[in-house]
Structures are given as structure tokens and as C-alpha cells.
Design an enzyme around this catalytic site. Sequence first.
Site, PDB file in Angstrom:
ATOM      1  N   SER A   1      49.743 -10.008  86.733  1.00  0.00           N
ATOM      2  CA  SER A   1      48.325  -9.931  86.380  1.00  0.00           C
ATOM      3  C   SER A   1      47.761  -8.631  86.950  1.00  0.00           C
ATOM      4  O   SER A   1      48.460  -7.910  87.669  1.00  0.00           O
ATOM      5  CB  SER A   1      47.546 -11.139  86.917  1.00  0.00           C
ATOM      6  OG  SER A   1      47.508 -11.138  88.338  1.00  0.00           O
TER       7      SER A   1
ATOM      8  N   ASP B   1      50.705  -9.830  92.864  1.00  0.00           N
ATOM      9  CA  ASP B   1      51.198 -10.405  91.614  1.00  0.00           C
ATOM     10  C   ASP B   1      51.417  -9.328  90.553  1.00  0.00           C
ATOM     11  O   ASP B   1      50.451  -8.755  90.044  1.00  0.00           O
ATOM     12  CB  ASP B   1      50.174 -11.435  91.125  1.00  0.00           C
ATOM     13  CG  ASP B   1      50.568 -12.078  89.812  1.00  0.00           C
ATOM     14  OD1 ASP B   1      51.779 -12.127  89.513  1.00  0.00           O
ATOM     15  OD2 ASP B   1      49.672 -12.549  89.097  1.00  0.00           O
TER      16      ASP B   1
ATOM     17  N   TRP C   1      40.864 -10.478  93.141  1.00  0.00           N
ATOM     18  CA  TRP C   1      39.748 -11.366  93.466  1.00  0.00           C
ATOM     19  C   TRP C   1      40.061 -12.099  94.763  1.00  0.00           C
ATOM     20  O   TRP C   1      41.220 -12.290  95.131  1.00  0.00           O
ATOM     21  CB  TRP C   1      39.464 -12.371  92.342  1.00  0.00           C
ATOM     22  CG  TRP C   1      40.563 -13.369  92.085  1.00  0.00           C
ATOM     23  CD1 TRP C   1      41.575 -13.246  91.181  1.00  0.00           C
ATOM     24  CD2 TRP C   1      40.756 -14.629  92.738  1.00  0.00           C
ATOM     25  NE1 TRP C   1      42.395 -14.350  91.229  1.00  0.00           N
ATOM     26  CE2 TRP C   1      41.906 -15.221  92.175  1.00  0.00           C
ATOM     27  CE3 TRP C   1      40.064 -15.316  93.751  1.00  0.00           C
ATOM     28  CZ2 TRP C   1      42.394 -16.457  92.587  1.00  0.00           C
ATOM     29  CZ3 TRP C   1      40.550 -16.553  94.159  1.00  0.00           C
ATOM     30  CH2 TRP C   1      41.701 -17.115  93.572  1.00  0.00           C
TER      31      TRP C   1
ATOM     32  N   ASN D   1      44.072  -8.234  88.007  1.00  0.00           N
ATOM     33  CA  ASN D   1      42.784  -8.325  88.701  1.00  0.00           C
ATOM     34  C   ASN D   1      42.944  -8.563  90.195  1.00  0.00           C
ATOM     35  O   ASN D   1      43.903  -9.202  90.639  1.00  0.00           O
ATOM     36  CB  ASN D   1      41.939  -9.461  88.115  1.00  0.00           C
ATOM     37  CG  ASN D   1      41.413  -9.132  86.739  1.00  0.00           C
ATOM     38  OD1 ASN D   1      42.112  -9.277  85.741  1.00  0.00           O
ATOM     39  ND2 ASN D   1      40.167  -8.677  86.675  1.00  0.00           N
TER      40      ASN D   1
ATOM     41  N   TYR E   1      43.722 -21.097  84.420  1.00  0.00           N
ATOM     42  CA  TYR E   1      45.115 -21.240  84.811  1.00  0.00           C
ATOM     43  C   TYR E   1      45.550 -22.673  84.539  1.00  0.00           C
ATOM     44  O   TYR E   1      44.809 -23.454  83.950  1.00  0.00           O
ATOM     45  CB  TYR E   1      45.340 -20.850  86.274  1.00  0.00           C
ATOM     46  CG  TYR E   1      44.470 -21.563  87.271  1.00  0.00           C
ATOM     47  CD1 TYR E   1      44.922 -22.706  87.901  1.00  0.00           C
ATOM     48  CD2 TYR E   1      43.207 -21.078  87.590  1.00  0.00           C
ATOM     49  CE1 TYR E   1      44.126 -23.368  88.828  1.00  0.00           C
ATOM     50  CE2 TYR E   1      42.415 -21.722  88.516  1.00  0.00           C
ATOM     51  CZ  TYR E   1      42.879 -22.867  89.129  1.00  0.00           C
ATOM     52  OH  TYR E   1      42.084 -23.508  90.040  1.00  0.00           O
TER      53      TYR E   1
ATOM     54  N   ASP F   1      58.029 -10.662  87.362  1.00  0.00           N
ATOM     55  CA  ASP F   1      56.767 -11.242  87.830  1.00  0.00           C
ATOM     56  C   ASP F   1      56.914 -11.834  89.224  1.00  0.00           C
ATOM     57  O   ASP F   1      57.513 -12.892  89.408  1.00  0.00           O
ATOM     58  CB  ASP F   1      56.321 -12.322  86.836  1.00  0.00           C
ATOM     59  CG  ASP F   1      54.954 -12.886  87.155  1.00  0.00           C
ATOM     60  OD1 ASP F   1      54.326 -12.438  88.124  1.00  0.00           O
ATOM     61  OD2 ASP F   1      54.504 -13.794  86.430  1.00  0.00           O
TER      62      ASP F   1
ATOM     63  N   THR G   1      55.645 -15.555  89.875  1.00  0.00           N
ATOM     64  CA  THR G   1      56.375 -16.715  89.371  1.00  0.00           C
ATOM     65  C   THR G   1      57.560 -16.957  90.291  1.00  0.00           C
ATOM     66  O   THR G   1      58.358 -16.049  90.527  1.00  0.00           O
ATOM     67  CB  THR G   1      56.865 -16.480  87.927  1.00  0.00           C
ATOM     68  OG1 THR G   1      55.738 -16.323  87.071  1.00  0.00           O
ATOM     69  CG2 THR G   1      57.697 -17.645  87.429  1.00  0.00           C
TER      70      THR G   1
END
Length: 413
Positions: free
Chosen positions: A116, A113, A120, A118, A156, A297, A300
Site C-alpha cells: 500500500s 507495507d 496513517w 498511505n 479492509y 508484499d 502479507t
Amino acid sequence: MLDMIMGRWREGSYSRNHKSCVYRGRIMKCLVAILVCVALAEGLTRVPLHRHKSMRQALREKGIVLPRQDPGLKYRPRELASANMYINNYADTTYYGAISIGTPPQSFQVLFDTGSSNLWVDSVYCNTQACNTHKKFNPQQSSTYTARQQSFYLPYGAGSLYGVFGYDNVNVGGIQITNQEIGLSTNEPGENFVVAPFDGILGLAYPSISAGGQTPVMDSMIADNLLNADIFAFYLSRNEQQGSVLSFGEVDSNLYEGQIYWTPVASETYWEIGVQGFQINGQETGWCSQGCQSVVDTGTSTLTAPQQYLGDIMQAIGGQENQYGEYMVDCSQINNMPTFSFVINGVTFPLPPSAYIIQQNQNGYQYCSVGITPTYLPSSNGQPMWIFGDVFLREYYSVFDRANNQLGFATAV
């Protein structure tokens, strides 16, 4: 104009045969191009990506309708987001690939992505339905895992994600990162991630927007000198299951044609760029005559337009809103619909109807939806904001250059 802003390259930058590396006017940039050409010769690091129906579509097939969220909320100013990273549009994501974490390695499918920062994954610390339907990371089965006493919270669209940070080895496409900071989910309430085809998210935006101060994977690669060049590139195929590729450290000349055109990043947060014009069938609308911004992005799936322009766009293509908040069109009229074009740093990038109209079949019935949704938030500088999601990126091979803080686009093959 290309040669005026940030000294970008035209025919010389990452040309398709990578042999000329010709720069018009400035020797310094040509040297940079030559260095990149050398890096390309050393081999590609590829991560195969898979395309899947969006979580929104999968939930609808199970009779669950998610409310339509504004994708622009993902990019709200940091003073509003506090320590949290908003990931509102993950219900619409479609592309994901494999990484491994730990020793011995535990494999996971993650969404790569660019919206963003991070990393996880689902973990054994989480027992919600969403976690129990996915592969979970077990720290006790990794000899290289180290705990970090800090939790995080990622809100989210229709729920929230809670987790804790730790450190372990991460392998991305054969690139081994030691002691990478990772997020382990502890609670994933709601329905969103239950039907997700991926087990976590790997953010590729800038570290300034990373929740909890986590060092992004790309920044770890850069710091450890693991890449031939500090770039990565996406090729998003129209094929439902195969053909899409994420490349680290170089570009793949087999996945685009012509040349790559460059434009500077507006700020080192998201991959945000300037847009100077928007055309309908080659006619300038004037919507971006005073400037627009766009976030590029991969998280998306749609092309997201400023809400004040959406009505005119739908009128131009005959889009009608349904009860789910989606815009539908007559499938028989696709060939009569206009081509939309963006002017980015003096270069026009067209999107034909085949790019922004999504044709689907369900229970033997064909229907056509518009892959364009509205956002109500302005960009970081107050200008109208677009989001170049997968609708745009399937048409254009995209190169994310961290070394020079610029984005490149070329026609995808």
C-alpha cells in the site's frame, strides 16, 4: 535471460563484497552499479523491525475468529477501488517498527507495507476501542502540524478505517521529512486493530495507488534528495522479537550471501513482477508457462497462490483444511515434504518446507499450519497472481529499487 531484460546485472549487481561491480556486456549499467557501491560506503540508515503474532492469531486466542479473506482483493483494479485503498490482509501481518511525527516528536509503531502507499496513525480524533488501545497522535501538541481539509476511507477485510489528512514532520530511522502528508484515524470500527501491535501503517508502494492522492513517504524522501540511492531493502528474521531490518538508501551486505538477482517491475503501482515457472521438487509444473505475476508484499504474512493451483499444492504436502479455513499438516512429516521453487527472470528461488510450514505451540500442544493461502483475483494483466509475503521474504533479502523500477532478491543469511 538476466542480461536481456532491462539490462539487469548478474554477478556485478550489488555483489556481496561490493568491490568488483562487474557488469557483463554494458558499460552504462556498470556505471550505475559503481554509483550504488559509492552510496553504500556512506553508511546505512536502518529501521529495526519487530516480529509479532498476527492479529488473526491474537484474536483467535481471545476466542474471536476472523473470516478468511482473499489477500488478492488488496490489488483489485483501481476502477473497482475508486478512491479507496483495500488493505484486506492486515489481519495476518507480523512485522513493524518505529517512526516519529511532529515537534516535539511523538513516537509510533507502524507496519512498513510494500502493498500500500498511505501513511496513517491512530489519533486523538478517534475514540473506538481499537484507537484507545494504541498510542494516539495529538496534533495540538505539535508546533509543526498543519491541517488539511480532506477525509479518507480505507476498507479492509473485516471493517473499515476512516480518517483525515494533515501535514507534519516525520522521522524514519533518522531521516527527517518536513511537511509530510499524514493520515489521522477518526474511526476504526471492528476488532481487527484492537490487538494489533502497531499504531498505524506506512505504505511503500507507488504513489499511483495512494488513497486521496497522498504523497508516500518514500516519494518525499526521493523528492527531497534524502537518500544515498532511491532504494530500500528488507531483511525479515525468523526471530520472534529482533533481527529484522528495513534499510533506506542502500543495501546491507551483512544480511545476505551471494549476489542479488534483478527483475523489472511490471507496472508502477504495487511491487508486481513476472514469474516464469513454478516447480515442485525441481519438476516444472507448467502452471506459469504462459506467465504468472506476483506482488511482493511485506504486509502479507503468507505465500498466496492462485486458487486453481492450491489443491495440487495441498495434495503434494498433505494439507487438510480445518474449521478456520487454514490448512494443517502432520508436524512429523515436515522433512518429507517437497521444496517449491519459483523461476524469476531465469533464476530459481527455492522454498523448502521449513519456509512454508509454520510451527506453533499453544497450551502445550504443537501444531503445524501451511503458510500458503489462495487468491481468486487475476493479476493486472489477467495472468495467474501470486503474493510473495513474509513466507518468501524470510528466505530472501529483498531490494526495492525505485530509481530503476526493479526488484532484487538474494539469499538471506
